[in-house]
Design an enzyme around this catalytic site. Structure first.
Site, PDB file in Angstrom:
ATOM      1  N   ASP A  17      83.800  24.006  -1.371  1.00 45.20           N
ATOM      2  CA  ASP A  17      83.987  22.736  -0.655  1.00 45.20           C
ATOM      3  C   ASP A  17      85.644  22.424  -0.506  1.00 45.20           C
ATOM      4  OD1 ASP A  17      83.319  20.467   0.425  1.00 45.20           O
ATOM      5  OD2 ASP A  17      82.973  19.340  -1.561  1.00 45.20           O
ATOM      6  N   HIS A  34      87.603  26.089   8.031  1.00 42.97           N
ATOM      7  CA  HIS A  34      86.528  27.061   7.721  1.00 42.97           C
ATOM      8  C   HIS A  34      87.116  28.615   8.000  1.00 42.97           C
ATOM      9  CE1 HIS A  34      83.757  23.768   7.275  1.00 42.97           C
ATOM     10  NE2 HIS A  34      83.832  23.395   8.588  1.00 42.97           N
ATOM     11  N   LEU A 128      77.850  44.913  -6.548  1.00 55.26           N
ATOM     12  CA  LEU A 128      77.653  43.313  -6.633  1.00 55.26           C
ATOM     13  C   LEU A 128      76.586  43.037  -5.643  1.00 55.26           C
ATOM     14  CD1 LEU A 128      78.968  40.657  -7.256  1.00 55.26           C
ATOM     15  CD2 LEU A 128      80.468  41.006  -4.997  1.00 55.26           C
TER      16      LEU A 128
END
Ligand code: FPP
Length: 245
Positions: A17, A34, A128
């Site tokens: 955020d 972004h 991962l």
């Protein structure tokens, strides 16, 4: 330097955020924030690989984000396409398995195709597991699991008395992964915002005022150190969980 392998989370979830505010402070459009957030995503992946963390789940686009201004949605969709075109090869080389979780049907075909291609290309990797939540909501995940249960019951494959937490867990997105040990939320808000509601039941929550594009190696290390000082009780007493055999 050898990473500290004591008490390292197996699974980290992140609510990324603060991109919009980061851009606003620079008098730039939200999309600029972004785009800047992409670097922090790379930092997060590198951090997990360095510490041999098994899974990283990122909340990239919530079911509610569709209500944002059209211009921002379209900038985000273009960014997703660019990320998919440019980052997947490197993630593939790093041994990262990519999974998109959420209702993918809502995305336009060029994005959906790229998402499925990235998932297929990296499905065998084990360094991962990178889960990217898009058009995702924790309630949506619970609803889709409930629908699966109802179908199994309706066709006689499941006895309602056999429904328990384990049976349900197996029907959620990410059923095969351990629940997150640590949730990081950047950007100063202190809420879960409909992310992985079922899976966060015993997760340690870490909130930081740092805006997502400013998250770097040091900021992730601070979150880890904070986590390593927590005593996780899972409903037991402190004495019970700190007794050493
Ligand atoms: C929240 O900040 C962030 C988003 C809705 C988008 C997150 C997307 C990225 C970091 C881009 C790349 C990611 C991947 C994994 C494809 P906000 O816009 O709510 O910020 P604000 O609270 O300051 O307005």
């Amino acid at each position: 330097m050898q990473p500290d392998v004591v008490n390292v989370p197996q699974h980290i979830a992140i609510i990324m955020d603060g991109n919009g505010r980061w851009a606003k402070r620079r008098h730039r459009p939200r999309a600029f924030g972004h785009r800047a957030g992409r670097k922090a995503v790379r930092e997060a992946v590198a951090f997990c690989l360095r510490h041999s963390i098994q899974a990283l789940s990122l909340f990239a686009f919530s079911s509610e984000n569709w209500h944002r201004p059209e211009e921002e949605i379209s900038a985000l969709m273009n960014l997703f396409i660019r990320v998919l075109d440019r980052e997947v090869a490197e993630l593939d080389q790093q041994g990262v398995r990519i999974r998109f979780i959420g209702d993918l049907d809502a995305f336009a075909r060029p994005i959906r195709t790229r998402m499925h291609t990235a998932m297929r290309r990296t499905q065998a990797h084990q360094q991962l597991c990178l889960n990217i939540a898009v058009n995702y909501g924790g309630r949506w995940d619970i609803v889709q699991a409930a629908r699966k249960v109802a179908k199994l019951v309706a066709c006689g494959q499941l006895d309602p008395t056999a429904i328990d937490a384990d049976r349900l867990t197996g029907l959620f997105c990410l059923a095969n992964l351990p629940d997150p040990d640590l949730l990081i939320r950047t950007g100063g808000e202190r809420r879960i915002s409909n992310f992985m509601l079922w899976q966060l039941a015993y997760t340690e929550l870490y909130f930081t005022d740092t805006l997502w594009p400013d998250m770097n190696e040091q900021a992730f290390e601070e979150a880890l150190t904070d986590f390593q000082h927590r005593v996780r009780r899972f409903g037991k007493t402190t004495a019970q969980v700190t007794v050493r055999g």
